[in-house]
Design a protein around this motif. Structure first.
Motif, PDB file in Angstrom:
ATOM      1  N   THR A 426      -7.176  22.632  13.125  1.00 14.22           N
ATOM      2  CA  THR A 426      -8.546  22.185  12.874  1.00 14.22           C
ATOM      3  C   THR A 426      -9.089  22.830  11.612  1.00 14.22           C
ATOM      4  O   THR A 426      -8.592  23.860  11.160  1.00 14.22           O
ATOM      5  CB  THR A 426      -9.460  22.597  14.048  1.00 14.22           C
ATOM      6  N   GLU A 427     -10.157  22.208  11.096  1.00 15.05           N
ATOM      7  CA  GLU A 427     -10.790  22.761   9.908  1.00 15.05           C
ATOM      8  C   GLU A 427     -11.373  24.133  10.226  1.00 15.05           C
ATOM      9  O   GLU A 427     -11.308  25.052   9.405  1.00 15.05           O
ATOM     10  CB  GLU A 427     -11.861  21.797   9.411  1.00 15.05           C
ATOM     11  N   SER A 428     -11.950  24.279  11.452  1.00 15.44           N
ATOM     12  CA  SER A 428     -12.535  25.587  11.777  1.00 15.44           C
ATOM     13  C   SER A 428     -11.442  26.654  11.854  1.00 15.44           C
ATOM     14  O   SER A 428     -11.650  27.809  11.472  1.00 15.44           O
ATOM     15  CB  SER A 428     -13.346  25.517  13.073  1.00 15.44           C
ATOM     16  N   GLY A 429     -10.246  26.251  12.317  1.00 12.52           N
ATOM     17  CA  GLY A 429      -9.110  27.192  12.319  1.00 12.52           C
ATOM     18  C   GLY A 429      -8.782  27.623  10.897  1.00 12.52           C
ATOM     19  O   GLY A 429      -8.513  28.798  10.625  1.00 12.52           O
ATOM     20  N   CYS A 430      -8.804  26.658   9.977  1.00 10.31           N
ATOM     21  CA  CYS A 430      -8.534  26.987   8.561  1.00 10.31           C
ATOM     22  C   CYS A 430      -9.598  27.944   8.040  1.00 10.31           C
ATOM     23  O   CYS A 430      -9.291  28.890   7.300  1.00 10.31           O
ATOM     24  CB  CYS A 430      -8.514  25.719   7.718  1.00 10.31           C
ATOM     25  N   ARG A 431     -10.859  27.692   8.413  1.00  8.01           N
ATOM     26  CA  ARG A 431     -11.943  28.571   7.932  1.00  8.01           C
ATOM     27  C   ARG A 431     -11.744  30.012   8.378  1.00  8.01           C
ATOM     28  O   ARG A 431     -12.137  30.950   7.686  1.00  8.01           O
ATOM     29  CB  ARG A 431     -13.308  28.060   8.423  1.00  8.01           C
ATOM     30  N   ARG A 432     -11.157  30.175   9.571  1.00  7.34           N
ATOM     31  CA  ARG A 432     -10.896  31.546  10.048  1.00  7.34           C
ATOM     32  C   ARG A 432      -9.782  32.205   9.240  1.00  7.34           C
ATOM     33  O   ARG A 432      -9.698  33.417   9.146  1.00  7.34           O
ATOM     34  CB  ARG A 432     -10.523  31.523  11.532  1.00  7.34           C
ATOM     35  N   LYS A 433      -8.894  31.396   8.660  1.00  5.56           N
ATOM     36  CA  LYS A 433      -7.727  31.960   7.960  1.00  5.56           C
ATOM     37  C   LYS A 433      -7.982  32.196   6.478  1.00  5.56           C
ATOM     38  O   LYS A 433      -7.388  33.094   5.883  1.00  5.56           O
ATOM     39  CB  LYS A 433      -6.539  30.991   8.065  1.00  5.56           C
ATOM     40  N   PHE A 434      -8.764  31.315   5.847  1.00  3.10           N
ATOM     41  CA  PHE A 434      -8.946  31.476   4.388  1.00  3.10           C
ATOM     42  C   PHE A 434     -10.279  30.879   3.956  1.00  3.10           C
ATOM     43  O   PHE A 434     -10.974  30.231   4.747  1.00  3.10           O
ATOM     44  CB  PHE A 434      -7.771  30.854   3.620  1.00  3.10           C
ATOM     45  N   ASP A 435     -10.622  31.104   2.690  1.00  4.52           N
ATOM     46  CA  ASP A 435     -11.896  30.668   2.136  1.00  4.52           C
ATOM     47  C   ASP A 435     -11.799  29.177   1.767  1.00  4.52           C
ATOM     48  O   ASP A 435     -11.416  28.827   0.651  1.00  4.52           O
ATOM     49  CB  ASP A 435     -12.220  31.544   0.909  1.00  4.52           C
ATOM     50  N   VAL A 436     -12.150  28.327   2.739  1.00  8.16           N
ATOM     51  CA  VAL A 436     -12.019  26.881   2.571  1.00  8.16           C
ATOM     52  C   VAL A 436     -12.896  26.388   1.415  1.00  8.16           C
ATOM     53  O   VAL A 436     -12.473  25.571   0.596  1.00  8.16           O
ATOM     54  CB  VAL A 436     -12.360  26.161   3.894  1.00  8.16           C
ATOM     55  N   ALA A 437     -14.098  26.940   1.320  1.00  9.40           N
ATOM     56  CA  ALA A 437     -15.023  26.485   0.265  1.00  9.40           C
ATOM     57  C   ALA A 437     -14.440  26.768  -1.114  1.00  9.40           C
ATOM     58  O   ALA A 437     -14.545  25.936  -2.025  1.00  9.40           O
ATOM     59  CB  ALA A 437     -16.375  27.169   0.431  1.00  9.40           C
ATOM     60  N   ALA A 438     -13.802  27.916  -1.279  1.00 14.87           N
ATOM     61  CA  ALA A 438     -13.217  28.256  -2.587  1.00 14.87           C
ATOM     62  C   ALA A 438     -12.100  27.278  -2.923  1.00 14.87           C
ATOM     63  O   ALA A 438     -11.963  26.840  -4.071  1.00 14.87           O
ATOM     64  CB  ALA A 438     -12.682  29.693  -2.565  1.00 14.87           C
ATOM     65  N   TYR A 439     -11.310  26.912  -1.925  1.00 11.33           N
ATOM     66  CA  TYR A 439     -10.209  25.959  -2.157  1.00 11.33           C
ATOM     67  C   TYR A 439     -10.780  24.590  -2.559  1.00 11.33           C
ATOM     68  O   TYR A 439     -10.285  23.945  -3.487  1.00 11.33           O
ATOM     69  CB  TYR A 439      -9.335  25.857  -0.899  1.00 11.33           C
ATOM     70  N   ILE A 440     -11.844  24.169  -1.882  1.00 12.62           N
ATOM     71  CA  ILE A 440     -12.453  22.869  -2.206  1.00 12.62           C
ATOM     72  C   ILE A 440     -13.055  22.917  -3.617  1.00 12.62           C
ATOM     73  O   ILE A 440     -12.935  21.954  -4.387  1.00 12.62           O
ATOM     74  CB  ILE A 440     -13.516  22.484  -1.144  1.00 12.62           C
ATOM     75  N   ARG A 441     -13.669  24.044  -3.972  1.00  9.15           N
ATOM     76  CA  ARG A 441     -14.214  24.167  -5.335  1.00  9.15           C
ATOM     77  C   ARG A 441     -13.100  24.006  -6.369  1.00  9.15           C
ATOM     78  O   ARG A 441     -13.265  23.372  -7.390  1.00  9.15           O
ATOM     79  CB  ARG A 441     -14.870  25.545  -5.518  1.00  9.15           C
ATOM     80  N   ARG A 442     -11.932  24.571  -6.058  1.00  8.86           N
ATOM     81  CA  ARG A 442     -10.827  24.544  -7.024  1.00  8.86           C
ATOM     82  C   ARG A 442     -10.282  23.119  -7.227  1.00  8.86           C
ATOM     83  O   ARG A 442     -10.035  22.696  -8.343  1.00  8.86           O
ATOM     84  CB  ARG A 442      -9.725  25.485  -6.520  1.00  8.86           C
ATOM     85  N   TRP A 443     -10.095  22.392  -6.137  1.00 10.91           N
ATOM     86  CA  TRP A 443      -9.412  21.098  -6.255  1.00 10.91           C
ATOM     87  C   TRP A 443     -10.343  19.895  -6.094  1.00 10.91           C
ATOM     88  O   TRP A 443      -9.912  18.767  -6.280  1.00 10.91           O
ATOM     89  CB  TRP A 443      -8.251  21.015  -5.241  1.00 10.91           C
ATOM     90  N   GLY A 444     -11.555  20.156  -5.715  1.00 16.54           N
ATOM     91  CA  GLY A 444     -12.523  19.057  -5.561  1.00 16.54           C
ATOM     92  C   GLY A 444     -12.255  18.298  -4.285  1.00 16.54           C
ATOM     93  O   GLY A 444     -11.120  17.912  -4.020  1.00 16.54           O
ATOM     94  N   GLY A 445     -13.266  18.143  -3.441  1.00 16.28           N
ATOM     95  CA  GLY A 445     -13.039  17.423  -2.184  1.00 16.28           C
ATOM     96  C   GLY A 445     -14.020  16.297  -2.075  1.00 16.28           C
ATOM     97  O   GLY A 445     -14.147  15.639  -1.083  1.00 16.28           O
TER      98      GLY A 445
END
Ligand code: FO1
Length: 445
Positions: A426-445
């Motif tokens: 899940t996305e919330s699982g990903c949020r617990r593991k890493f900085d999802v917002a930073a990844y989205i900033r890098r690649w654009g979502g």
């Protein structure tokens, strides 16, 4: 030191006529650290000419310009290295199953040596070449540290069943490579590859543009050295964080045979025996060899037929579940879903030809959730993977996608709509593991 005969498997038995030795390069596109080429060199000895050949097949399994561009740049370098050692590389074009036997006949080759490859298209080429040849055809496993056919003669259930077999055999096979000796025997007159003409004649889809990732054996060894010195020390802790830059990024080089996995294993093992080395060697050796084992023993490795029974059953039971989101292949390809993390991962794949290993699992699992049925989900994931990634069309890719979508080498988990008991991410699982917002900033979502 001779090549361990247990790396060699005869695809066609026939007496060696004593003429020139032909090495048919395909999966292992390199001059150094190449067991197949070393075996061919050994058979040639001091007197028999050794000729290498690569056959360029148009539209190889849906490959686009990005992959052909990367492959040809590496091959051109390898051809130069081989020429410096007195070994000509002939560049054939067309159907390898017909072109290789034709060249062998023209050379009056006494024996043909080629690379082990578990994929259907390669095995079909080899089967047809074997039928048309007069000479023996020998396959050498230059991709697996422990040769795939020796590690196990059957389909393994999971990492835990193949791991002890591989560990037991490592002392025999994890050895240093001998150097490739220059050729002294005179070689027949052969046309030199015309790389510019071949590039111009490519019919591959230019819609997936080349990427600036440097290609070739030299770049591969530089990437390995940079990984071992700068990244490996934080591999175990950082490898699941797509923002951490803590993965090896060696997969394009492995996929095109520009780097021997065994070279990576030797260099990593020589750097120490801690948790970072152990974690990397588990991925590089055990997991990767499990992928080759799976493809070798499952002819339908890219279909749901190859999934475990429990997974096929659970996906069937949930076939009619309502799907809150359904996207077409085009929408997936464009990264136009409601999920910004998913779109960012897709954007990374499209723009760079690479995707972080942790996100690959999330990416594929969401395609399962957002497709009309499991069959089309699997087809979409494989098509996008093979079209955009530099490491597409690889046993690791098929195995990873089947793990994500269809429970391969995994077990049932808690039941959920649509995916049944396939392991969820899940996305919330990903949020617990890493900085999802930073990844989205890098690649654009
Ligand atoms: N192998 C060949 O022997 N001939 C080819 O023309 C060829 C094209 C090709 C294009 C894209 C790609 O991803 C792979 C390609 N390969 C080709 C195979 C490649 O070397 C690997 O063996 C496979 O991807 C399996 O790992």
């Amino acid at each position: 030191m001779p090549v361990n005969p247990r790396r060699v498997h005869a695809l066609r038995h026939a007496p060696d006529g004593g003429g020139p030795v032909l090495y048919w390069m395909s999966r292992e596109q390199r001059a150094h650290d190449n067991w197949g080429l070393l075996h061919a060199r050994e058979l040639a000895g001091a007197r028999r000419p050794l000729v290498a050949a690569f056959c360029l097949a148009a539209r190889f399994a849906g490959a686009a310009l990005r992959q052909y561009d990367f492959m040809l740049a590496g091959l051109e370098q390898t051809a130069r290295t081989l020429a410096g050692l007195g070994i000509p590389l002939v560049l054939l074009e067309g159907d390898p199953g017909g072109e290789i036997p034709r060249l062998a006949a023209r050379l009056r080759a006494g024996v043909v040596v080629t690379d082990f490859d578990p994929l259907r298209i390669k095995r079909d080429w080899q089967t047809r070449a074997a039928r048309a040849l007069d000479a023996p055809l020998l396959e050498v496993d230059g991709h697996n540290v422990v040769p795939c056919r020796i590690a196990s003669y059957k389909k393994e259930y999971a990492a835990r069943t193949i791991r002890p077999r591989i560990h037991k055999l490592l002392p025999e096979f994890l050895e240093e490579f001998p150097t490739l000796e220059p050729q002294q025997a005179p070689v027949p007159e052969l046309p030199a590859p015309d790389w510019a003409r071949v590039r111009q004649g490519l019919r591959a889809d230019p819609g997936v543009a080349p990427v600036p990732t440097p290609s070739g054996e030299t770049a591969a060894l530089a990437a390995l050295a940079a990984f071992v010195s700068a990244v490996l020390p934080r591999y175990a802790a950082g490898r699941n964080d797509p923002n951490a830059g803590a993965t090896s990024r060696l997969s394009p080089y492995r996929n095109f045979g520009q780097l021997a996995p065994q070279r990576a294993a030797l260099d990593v093992a020589a750097s120490g025996g801690g948790e970072n080395q152990a974690a990397f060697l588990e991925e590089l050796v055990v997991r990767r060899e499990l992928a080759d084992n799976f493809c070798l023993h499952s002819p339908g490795y890219d279909t749901l037929d190859a999934a475990p029974d429990w997974a096929r059953r659970t996906l069937d039971e949930h076939r009619a579940d309502p799907r809150p989101h359904i996207y077409s292949r085009e929408a997936f390809e464009a990264g136009a879903t409601h999920d910004r993390l998913w779109n960012a991962a897709q954007n990374q794949m499209r723009a760079s030809g690479a995707m972080h290993g942790y996100l690959r699992m999330y990416w594929a699992k969401k395609i399962l959730e957002w497709s009309p049925d499991p069959e089309s989900a699997l087809a979409t994931a494989i098509a996008l993977n093979d079209r955009h990634l530099l490491d597409g069309r690889d046993p690791n890719g098929y195995t990873g996608i089947l793990w994500s979508v269809a429970g391969l080498h995994d077990r049932p988990w808690a039941r959920r709509p649509v995916i049944g008991t396939i392991r969820a991410m899940t996305e919330s699982g990903c949020r617990r593991k890493f900085d999802v917002a930073a990844y989205i900033r890098r690649w654009g979502g």
